[in-house]
Design a protein around this motif. Structure first.
Motif, PDB file in Angstrom:
ATOM      1  N   ASP A  88     -49.293 -39.344  16.802  1.00  0.00           N
ATOM      2  CA  ASP A  88     -49.163 -38.076  16.068  1.00  0.00           C
ATOM      3  C   ASP A  88     -50.518 -37.365  16.072  1.00  0.00           C
ATOM      4  OD1 ASP A  88     -48.913 -36.060  14.206  1.00  0.00           O
ATOM      5  OD2 ASP A  88     -48.100 -37.333  12.630  1.00  0.00           O
ATOM      6  N   ILE A  89     -50.570 -36.213  16.696  1.00  0.00           N
ATOM      7  CA  ILE A  89     -51.840 -35.489  16.880  1.00  0.00           C
ATOM      8  C   ILE A  89     -52.503 -35.131  15.550  1.00  0.00           C
ATOM      9  CG2 ILE A  89     -50.936 -33.107  16.955  1.00  0.00           C
ATOM     10  CD1 ILE A  89     -52.678 -32.687  19.484  1.00  0.00           C
ATOM     11  N   ALA A 119     -49.160 -26.141  19.644  1.00  0.00           N
ATOM     12  CA  ALA A 119     -48.216 -25.447  20.539  1.00  0.00           C
ATOM     13  C   ALA A 119     -47.332 -24.573  19.658  1.00  0.00           C
ATOM     14  CB  ALA A 119     -47.387 -26.471  21.322  1.00  0.00           C
ATOM     15  N   ASN A 167     -45.597 -20.631  18.332  1.00  0.00           N
ATOM     16  CA  ASN A 167     -44.763 -19.541  18.878  1.00  0.00           C
ATOM     17  C   ASN A 167     -45.474 -18.227  18.563  1.00  0.00           C
ATOM     18  OD1 ASN A 167     -43.746 -18.369  16.321  1.00  0.00           O
ATOM     19  ND2 ASN A 167     -42.848 -20.413  16.095  1.00  0.00           N
ATOM     20  N   GLY A 184     -40.803 -25.892  14.705  1.00  0.00           N
ATOM     21  CA  GLY A 184     -40.504 -27.320  14.775  1.00  0.00           C
ATOM     22  C   GLY A 184     -41.554 -28.044  15.596  1.00  0.00           C
ATOM     23  N   GLY A 185     -41.218 -29.229  16.089  1.00  0.00           N
ATOM     24  CA  GLY A 185     -42.101 -29.984  16.989  1.00  0.00           C
ATOM     25  C   GLY A 185     -43.495 -30.180  16.423  1.00  0.00           C
ATOM     26  N   VAL A 186     -44.480 -30.080  17.309  1.00  0.00           N
ATOM     27  CA  VAL A 186     -45.854 -30.323  16.880  1.00  0.00           C
ATOM     28  C   VAL A 186     -46.324 -29.227  15.916  1.00  0.00           C
ATOM     29  CG1 VAL A 186     -47.014 -29.172  18.836  1.00  0.00           C
ATOM     30  CG2 VAL A 186     -48.081 -31.131  17.737  1.00  0.00           C
ATOM     31  N   ASP A 187     -45.815 -28.027  16.085  1.00  0.00           N
ATOM     32  CA  ASP A 187     -46.129 -26.904  15.184  1.00  0.00           C
ATOM     33  C   ASP A 187     -45.709 -27.251  13.749  1.00  0.00           C
ATOM     34  OD1 ASP A 187     -46.890 -24.374  14.414  1.00  0.00           O
ATOM     35  OD2 ASP A 187     -45.207 -23.335  15.353  1.00  0.00           O
ATOM     36  N   ALA A 203     -48.822 -31.768  24.565  1.00  0.00           N
ATOM     37  CA  ALA A 203     -48.237 -31.329  25.839  1.00  0.00           C
ATOM     38  C   ALA A 203     -47.534 -29.985  25.594  1.00  0.00           C
ATOM     39  CB  ALA A 203     -47.260 -32.378  26.355  1.00  0.00           C
ATOM     40  N   SER A 214     -45.659 -26.649  25.620  1.00  0.00           N
ATOM     41  CA  SER A 214     -44.412 -26.180  26.279  1.00  0.00           C
ATOM     42  C   SER A 214     -43.456 -27.304  26.702  1.00  0.00           C
ATOM     43  CB  SER A 214     -44.690 -25.291  27.509  1.00  0.00           C
ATOM     44  OG  SER A 214     -45.150 -24.022  27.116  1.00  0.00           O
ATOM     45  N   CYS A 215     -43.840 -28.567  26.514  1.00  0.00           N
ATOM     46  CA  CYS A 215     -43.030 -29.674  27.051  1.00  0.00           C
ATOM     47  C   CYS A 215     -41.948 -30.166  26.103  1.00  0.00           C
ATOM     48  CB  CYS A 215     -43.932 -30.841  27.449  1.00  0.00           C
ATOM     49  SG  CYS A 215     -44.983 -30.426  28.842  1.00  0.00           S
ATOM     50  N   GLY A 216     -41.760 -29.499  24.981  1.00  0.00           N
ATOM     51  CA  GLY A 216     -40.712 -29.866  24.053  1.00  0.00           C
ATOM     52  C   GLY A 216     -39.639 -28.785  24.040  1.00  0.00           C
ATOM     53  N   VAL A 217     -39.561 -28.054  22.946  1.00  0.00           N
ATOM     54  CA  VAL A 217     -38.566 -26.988  22.771  1.00  0.00           C
ATOM     55  C   VAL A 217     -38.596 -25.986  23.930  1.00  0.00           C
ATOM     56  CG1 VAL A 217     -37.892 -25.049  21.279  1.00  0.00           C
ATOM     57  CG2 VAL A 217     -38.656 -27.194  20.259  1.00  0.00           C
ATOM     58  N   TYR A 218     -39.775 -25.691  24.454  1.00  0.00           N
ATOM     59  CA  TYR A 218     -39.907 -24.666  25.498  1.00  0.00           C
ATOM     60  C   TYR A 218     -39.512 -25.156  26.889  1.00  0.00           C
ATOM     61  CZ  TYR A 218     -42.032 -21.122  22.421  1.00  0.00           C
ATOM     62  OH  TYR A 218     -42.268 -20.184  21.442  1.00  0.00           O
ATOM     63  N   PHE A 249     -47.013 -37.753  22.449  1.00  0.00           N
ATOM     64  CA  PHE A 249     -46.369 -38.197  21.208  1.00  0.00           C
ATOM     65  C   PHE A 249     -45.686 -39.544  21.438  1.00  0.00           C
ATOM     66  CE2 PHE A 249     -43.229 -36.918  17.662  1.00  0.00           C
ATOM     67  CZ  PHE A 249     -44.088 -37.381  16.692  1.00  0.00           C
TER      68      PHE A 249
HETATM   69  N1  AR6 Z   1     -48.077 -35.051  17.762  1.00  0.00           N
HETATM   70  C1  AR6 Z   1     -48.218 -34.937  19.108  1.00  0.00           C
HETATM   71  N2  AR6 Z   1     -47.298 -34.390  19.915  1.00  0.00           N
HETATM   72  C2  AR6 Z   1     -46.150 -33.972  19.337  1.00  0.00           C
HETATM   73  C3  AR6 Z   1     -45.915 -34.046  17.943  1.00  0.00           C
HETATM   74  C4  AR6 Z   1     -46.948 -34.609  17.145  1.00  0.00           C
HETATM   75  N3  AR6 Z   1     -46.835 -34.724  15.826  1.00  0.00           N
HETATM   76  N4  AR6 Z   1     -44.677 -33.533  17.692  1.00  0.00           N
HETATM   77  C5  AR6 Z   1     -44.161 -33.159  18.868  1.00  0.00           C
HETATM   78  N5  AR6 Z   1     -45.037 -33.429  19.861  1.00  0.00           N
HETATM   79  P1  AR6 Z   1     -43.002 -28.742  21.046  1.00  0.00           P
HETATM   80  P2  AR6 Z   1     -43.291 -26.392  22.783  1.00  0.00           P
HETATM   81  C6  AR6 Z   1     -44.917 -33.194  21.312  1.00  0.00           C
HETATM   82  O1  AR6 Z   1     -41.529 -28.593  21.017  1.00  0.00           O
HETATM   83  O2  AR6 Z   1     -42.427 -27.012  23.819  1.00  0.00           O
HETATM   84  C7  AR6 Z   1     -42.040 -24.991  17.959  1.00  0.00           C
HETATM   85  O3  AR6 Z   1     -40.908 -24.773  17.177  1.00  0.00           O
HETATM   86  C8  AR6 Z   1     -43.533 -33.087  21.895  1.00  0.00           C
HETATM   87  O4  AR6 Z   1     -42.979 -34.384  22.087  1.00  0.00           O
HETATM   88  O5  AR6 Z   1     -43.716 -29.045  19.768  1.00  0.00           O
HETATM   89  O6  AR6 Z   1     -44.566 -25.730  23.198  1.00  0.00           O
HETATM   90  C9  AR6 Z   1     -42.952 -23.780  18.035  1.00  0.00           C
HETATM   91  O7  AR6 Z   1     -42.949 -23.042  16.833  1.00  0.00           O
HETATM   92  C10 AR6 Z   1     -43.833 -32.387  23.207  1.00  0.00           C
HETATM   93  O8  AR6 Z   1     -44.295 -33.339  24.169  1.00  0.00           O
HETATM   94  O9  AR6 Z   1     -43.719 -27.401  21.612  1.00  0.00           O
HETATM   95  C11 AR6 Z   1     -42.356 -23.024  19.171  1.00  0.00           C
HETATM   96  O10 AR6 Z   1     -41.267 -22.235  18.751  1.00  0.00           O
HETATM   97  C12 AR6 Z   1     -44.994 -31.468  22.850  1.00  0.00           C
HETATM   98  O11 AR6 Z   1     -45.498 -31.932  21.585  1.00  0.00           O
HETATM   99  C13 AR6 Z   1     -41.890 -24.079  20.102  1.00  0.00           C
HETATM  100  O12 AR6 Z   1     -41.636 -25.232  19.300  1.00  0.00           O
HETATM  101  C14 AR6 Z   1     -44.629 -29.991  22.692  1.00  0.00           C
HETATM  102  O13 AR6 Z   1     -43.358 -29.872  22.104  1.00  0.00           O
HETATM  103  C15 AR6 Z   1     -42.947 -24.450  21.106  1.00  0.00           C
HETATM  104  O14 AR6 Z   1     -42.377 -25.344  22.045  1.00  0.00           O
END
Ligand code: AR6
Length: 179
Positions: free
Chosen positions: A16-17, A28, A30, A37-40, A121, A123-127, A160
């Motif tokens: 967890d970052i 990462a 928006n 969601g995600g790391v944000d 990473a 953009s590697c999640g939701v995006y 993550f």
């Molecule tokens: N620590 C490290 N990495 C993480 C964590 C964490 N706590 N949580 C998730 N990741 P994403 P995106 C990883 O979806 O694709 C948001 O809603 C995850 O496994 O967080 O850039 C924003 O508001 C993946 O490898 O970001 C935007 O709307 C990486 O972080 C949108 O998501 C990125 O995944 C951005 O999407």
């Protein structure tokens, strides 16, 4: 492709970052910078509600750009919010925009005197960006941008989960030992 800035390291860390005691964590985000969601989501949760209040005054952020905020309740003193591209198949400038996220975050960090910095990473999640491609772009962009940094840098590439950590390591190893 090696950097001429020799006072740096780039390493992989899994977890967890928000737990990393670095000078700056990259988010990462928006374009609204108001959380998600995600790391944000994890970063806003750990930083506390003051972060959202602060971000509301920044006027958002364009894809590929980066903005600085305090880290509030995080151990990290600063956050660098960058907006990665949404993956549309790769023909809509995604690679250049993703490279800009890493470059602009690193250069903004350098301007602020930041030495240690952790990247998720982007953009590697939701995006939806394919993580292997994204990882190669990130490592190449960071090595290139290091040449333009004035200060030493300690860069953590954060996966993550184990799979993402392995993807980061694979890219790093190939850049360290070019064919
Ligand atoms: N620590 C490290 N990495 C993480 C964590 C964490 N706590 N949580 C998730 N990741 P994403 P995106 C990883 O979806 O694709 C948001 O809603 C995850 O496994 O967080 O850039 C924003 O508001 C993946 O490898 O970001 C935007 O709307 C990486 O972080 C949108 O998501 C990125 O995944 C951005 O999407």
């Amino acid at each position: 492709m090696k950097s001429s800035n020799t006072n740096f390291f780039m390493r992989v860390w899994q977890g967890d970052i928000t737990r990393l005691p670095v000078d700056a964590i990259v988010n990462a985000a928006n374009p609204t910078l108001l959380g998600g969601g995600g790391v944000d989501g994890a970063i806003h949760q750990a930083a506390g509600p003051e972060l959202k209040q602060y971000c509301a005054g920044l006027g958002g952020c364009e894809t590929g750009q980066a903005k600085l905020t305090p880290g509030f309740n995080l151990a990290a003193q600063y956050l660098l919010h960058t907006v990665g591209p949404v993956w549309h198949g790769g023909n809509q400038g995604e690679a250049a925009l993703l490279a800009s996220c890493y470059r602009n975050s690193l250069l903004l960090a350098d301007q602020e005197g930041i030495v240690s910095i952790a990247f998720p990473a982007i953009s590697c999640g939701v995006y939806g960006y394919p993580p292997e491609q994204a990882s190669d772009i990130a490592v190449a962009s960071l090595y290139k941008a290091l040449n333009d940094c004035l200060l030493n840098k300690q860069i953590w590439l954060v996966g993550f989960d184990q799979k993402q950590a392995q993807i980061w390591q694979y890219s790093l190893d190939r850049f360290r030992e070019p064919a």
